[in-house]
Design a protein around this motif. Structure first.
Motif, PDB file in Angstrom:
ATOM      1  N   ASP A   1      38.452  41.209  33.319  1.00 39.16           N
ATOM      2  CA  ASP A   1      38.391  40.815  31.899  1.00 39.16           C
ATOM      3  C   ASP A   1      39.691  41.191  31.177  1.00 39.16           C
ATOM      4  OD1 ASP A   1      35.877  39.854  32.293  1.00 39.16           O
ATOM      5  OD2 ASP A   1      34.827  41.463  31.228  1.00 39.16           O
ATOM      6  N   ALA A   2      40.222  42.383  31.468  1.00 30.75           N
ATOM      7  CA  ALA A   2      41.451  42.838  30.805  1.00 30.75           C
ATOM      8  C   ALA A   2      42.621  41.922  31.163  1.00 30.75           C
ATOM      9  CB  ALA A   2      41.757  44.278  31.200  1.00 30.75           C
ATOM     10  N   VAL A   3      42.687  41.506  32.434  1.00 26.23           N
ATOM     11  CA  VAL A   3      43.754  40.613  32.894  1.00 26.23           C
ATOM     12  C   VAL A   3      43.647  39.253  32.201  1.00 26.23           C
ATOM     13  CG1 VAL A   3      44.499  39.291  34.933  1.00 26.23           C
ATOM     14  CG2 VAL A   3      44.139  41.767  35.102  1.00 26.23           C
ATOM     15  N   ARG A   4      42.410  38.758  32.077  1.00 25.96           N
ATOM     16  CA  ARG A   4      42.183  37.472  31.415  1.00 25.96           C
ATOM     17  C   ARG A   4      42.524  37.565  29.919  1.00 25.96           C
ATOM     18  NH1 ARG A   4      36.343  36.692  30.898  1.00 25.96           N
ATOM     19  NH2 ARG A   4      36.861  38.019  29.134  1.00 25.96           N
ATOM     20  N   ASP A   5      42.042  38.617  29.266  1.00 31.83           N
ATOM     21  CA  ASP A   5      42.273  38.773  27.826  1.00 31.83           C
ATOM     22  C   ASP A   5      43.758  38.925  27.507  1.00 31.83           C
ATOM     23  OD1 ASP A   5      39.561  38.651  27.583  1.00 31.83           O
ATOM     24  OD2 ASP A   5      39.264  40.800  27.205  1.00 31.83           O
ATOM     25  N   ALA A   6      44.491  39.613  28.373  1.00 30.65           N
ATOM     26  CA  ALA A   6      45.924  39.828  28.135  1.00 30.65           C
ATOM     27  C   ALA A   6      46.750  38.619  28.585  1.00 30.65           C
ATOM     28  CB  ALA A   6      46.393  41.085  28.873  1.00 30.65           C
ATOM     29  N   ASN A   7      46.104  37.712  29.324  1.00 29.66           N
ATOM     30  CA  ASN A   7      46.789  36.535  29.861  1.00 29.66           C
ATOM     31  C   ASN A   7      48.024  36.922  30.678  1.00 29.66           C
ATOM     32  OD1 ASN A   7      47.256  33.844  30.362  1.00 29.66           O
ATOM     33  ND2 ASN A   7      48.486  33.550  28.507  1.00 29.66           N
ATOM     34  N   ILE A   8      47.820  37.870  31.595  1.00 30.67           N
ATOM     35  CA  ILE A   8      48.917  38.281  32.477  1.00 30.67           C
ATOM     36  C   ILE A   8      48.581  37.888  33.916  1.00 30.67           C
ATOM     37  CG2 ILE A   8      49.726  40.248  31.095  1.00 30.67           C
ATOM     38  CD1 ILE A   8      48.127  41.855  33.473  1.00 30.67           C
ATOM     39  N   LYS A   9      49.609  37.915  34.767  1.00 32.81           N
ATOM     40  CA  LYS A   9      49.402  37.714  36.198  1.00 32.81           C
ATOM     41  C   LYS A   9      49.279  39.091  36.848  1.00 32.81           C
ATOM     42  CE  LYS A   9      51.122  33.215  37.447  1.00 32.81           C
ATOM     43  NZ  LYS A   9      50.920  32.659  36.093  1.00 32.81           N
ATOM     44  N   PHE A  10      48.192  39.298  37.580  1.00 30.74           N
ATOM     45  CA  PHE A  10      47.945  40.599  38.211  1.00 30.74           C
ATOM     46  C   PHE A  10      47.911  40.420  39.727  1.00 30.74           C
ATOM     47  CE2 PHE A  10      45.564  44.139  39.881  1.00 30.74           C
ATOM     48  CZ  PHE A  10      45.918  45.213  39.077  1.00 30.74           C
ATOM     49  N   MET A  11      48.848  41.088  40.396  1.00 30.58           N
ATOM     50  CA  MET A  11      48.916  41.018  41.859  1.00 30.58           C
ATOM     51  C   MET A  11      48.755  42.418  42.434  1.00 30.58           C
ATOM     52  SD  MET A  11      52.208  38.544  42.053  1.00 30.58           S
ATOM     53  CE  MET A  11      52.646  38.895  40.371  1.00 30.58           C
ATOM     54  N   PHE A  12      48.140  42.525  43.596  1.00 35.03           N
ATOM     55  CA  PHE A  12      47.999  43.848  44.206  1.00 35.03           C
ATOM     56  C   PHE A  12      48.066  43.793  45.726  1.00 35.03           C
ATOM     57  CE2 PHE A  12      43.561  43.887  45.827  1.00 35.03           C
ATOM     58  CZ  PHE A  12      43.077  42.719  45.258  1.00 35.03           C
ATOM     59  N   ILE A  13      48.581  44.885  46.294  1.00 35.66           N
ATOM     60  CA  ILE A  13      48.495  45.077  47.738  1.00 35.66           C
ATOM     61  C   ILE A  13      47.354  46.068  47.986  1.00 35.66           C
ATOM     62  CG2 ILE A  13      50.961  44.616  48.060  1.00 35.66           C
ATOM     63  CD1 ILE A  13      51.324  47.670  48.565  1.00 35.66           C
ATOM     64  N   ASP A  14      46.975  46.254  49.235  1.00 37.61           N
ATOM     65  CA  ASP A  14      45.925  47.218  49.543  1.00 37.61           C
ATOM     66  C   ASP A  14      46.537  48.590  49.818  1.00 37.61           C
ATOM     67  OD1 ASP A  14      46.876  45.562  51.751  1.00 37.61           O
ATOM     68  OD2 ASP A  14      45.661  46.831  53.055  1.00 37.61           O
ATOM     69  N   GLY A  15      45.763  49.636  49.467  1.00 40.73           N
ATOM     70  CA  GLY A  15      46.129  50.990  49.851  1.00 40.73           C
ATOM     71  C   GLY A  15      45.267  51.394  51.027  1.00 40.73           C
ATOM     72  N   ASN A  16      44.842  52.641  51.060  1.00 43.12           N
ATOM     73  CA  ASN A  16      43.823  53.033  52.027  1.00 43.12           C
ATOM     74  C   ASN A  16      42.435  52.914  51.396  1.00 43.12           C
ATOM     75  OD1 ASN A  16      45.323  55.273  50.717  1.00 43.12           O
ATOM     76  ND2 ASN A  16      43.610  56.511  51.430  1.00 43.12           N
ATOM     77  N   ASN A  17      42.294  53.424  50.149  1.00 43.38           N
ATOM     78  CA  ASN A  17      41.002  53.370  49.476  1.00 43.38           C
ATOM     79  C   ASN A  17      40.795  52.024  48.798  1.00 43.38           C
ATOM     80  OD1 ASN A  17      40.449  56.044  50.229  1.00 43.38           O
ATOM     81  ND2 ASN A  17      41.475  56.829  48.419  1.00 43.38           N
ATOM     82  N   ASP A  18      40.649  51.006  49.608  1.00 41.74           N
ATOM     83  CA  ASP A  18      40.353  49.665  49.119  1.00 41.74           C
ATOM     84  C   ASP A  18      39.352  49.031  50.076  1.00 41.74           C
ATOM     85  OD1 ASP A  18      41.908  49.049  46.675  1.00 41.74           O
ATOM     86  OD2 ASP A  18      43.612  49.598  47.919  1.00 41.74           O
TER      87      ASP A  18
END
Ligand SMILES: [Mn+2]
Length: 268
Positions: free
Chosen positions: A67-84
């Motif tokens: 929701d925060a990503v949508r509301d801010a209208n930003i692009k959010f990308m992530f890689i995995d860590g161990n705790n994922d």
């Protein structure tokens, strides 16, 4: 282009939402997360995972982040860590090797992409130092460690920026928490792979998290600078990368202004 880079949010919804809001307020449109994000956690799904609902809508931390990503209208990308949730990430539908779910883009290990005219590479994963206290399918998955095949997939063409969760083997880190020698040996498997990836792709900047400290150090014997980012709720949790200059600046989360336009519009 300026990109916010952060890591190790560990399912802290408040921190995630505040950071994304602050990024947007400061004019940033892109966020890259370095793993141990904890999105798509089994407990964010009201029903036990099954073939039919495991890619369905999530609640809890994943919902707040989405929701925060949508509301801010930003692009959010992530890689995995161990705790994922590696099991979940592995089954996401891929488009040009990237996977998108609820507005969040996962960059699988070995992915290359361009952003702000620069060449980026992703090599997530790491060994859990507290593995003994974790349970499979609840908060731990055996696919947490990257493999030599992941490094091979990344290739050996030069990168400008490499995104990893773990740090390369040649860098000595000051201990931020005690680690037993046998645990260190296990962790070193991933560190050797990140080292090999750095030697193959020779990035100007290498970003990592995992060790919960903020550090900028050269990778010995290379032209690569390693940026280790701290965990959530700490000053060194996020930085701003300028793709024009490939330089890194601190990101300061300024508290919301009391005299801003939103306040003035309120009836007195
Ligand atoms: Mn972590």
């Amino acid at each position: 282009m300026k990109i916010l880079i952060a890591g190790d949010w560990h399912r802290d919804a408040h921190w995630a939402v505040e950071t994304i809001k602050a990024a947007r307020q400061q004019g940033l449109r892109h966020v890259i997360h370095l793993g141990d994000l904890g999105a798509f956690w089994p407990s964010d799904y009201p029903e036990p995972p099954s073939r039919t609902n495991s890619l369905g809508k999530a609640y809890g931390f994943t919902r707040s982040l989405s929701d925060a990503v949508r509301d801010a209208n930003i692009k959010f990308m992530f890689i995995d860590g161990n705790n994922d949730n590696h099991e979940f990430l592995a089954q996401l539908p891929r488009r040009r090797r990237r996977a998108r779910m609820m507005g969040l883009t996962y960059l699988p290990r070995g992915t290359r992409f361009r952003l702000g005219g620069r060449r980026f590479g992703a090599l997530g994963g790491a060994y859990s130092l507290d593995r003994g206290q974790r349970r499979h399918h609840v908060d731990w998955w055996p696919e947490e460690e990257p493999t030599a095949e992941d490094v091979r997939r990344l290739g050996d063409r030069r990168l400008d920026v490499l995104l990893a969760h773990e740090v390369p083997a040649s860098v000595e880190l000051p201990a931020s928490f005690p680690v037993r020698p046998e645990t260190e040996a296990e962790a070193n498997r991933t560190r050797e792979l990140v080292q090999a990836a750095v030697e193959a792709t020779r990035p100007a900047q290498l970003f990592a998290g995992h060790w919960h400290q903020r550090l900028t150090v050269p990778v010995p014997g290379s032209d690569t600078v390693l940026q280790v980012l701290d965990m959530q709720r700490r000053l060194g949790n996020s930085v701003v990368l300028d793709t024009k200059t490939l330089t890194v600046e601190p990101f300061v989360q300024v508290p919301a202004r009391r005299d801003g336009p939103a306040q003035q519009e309120r009836p007195a």
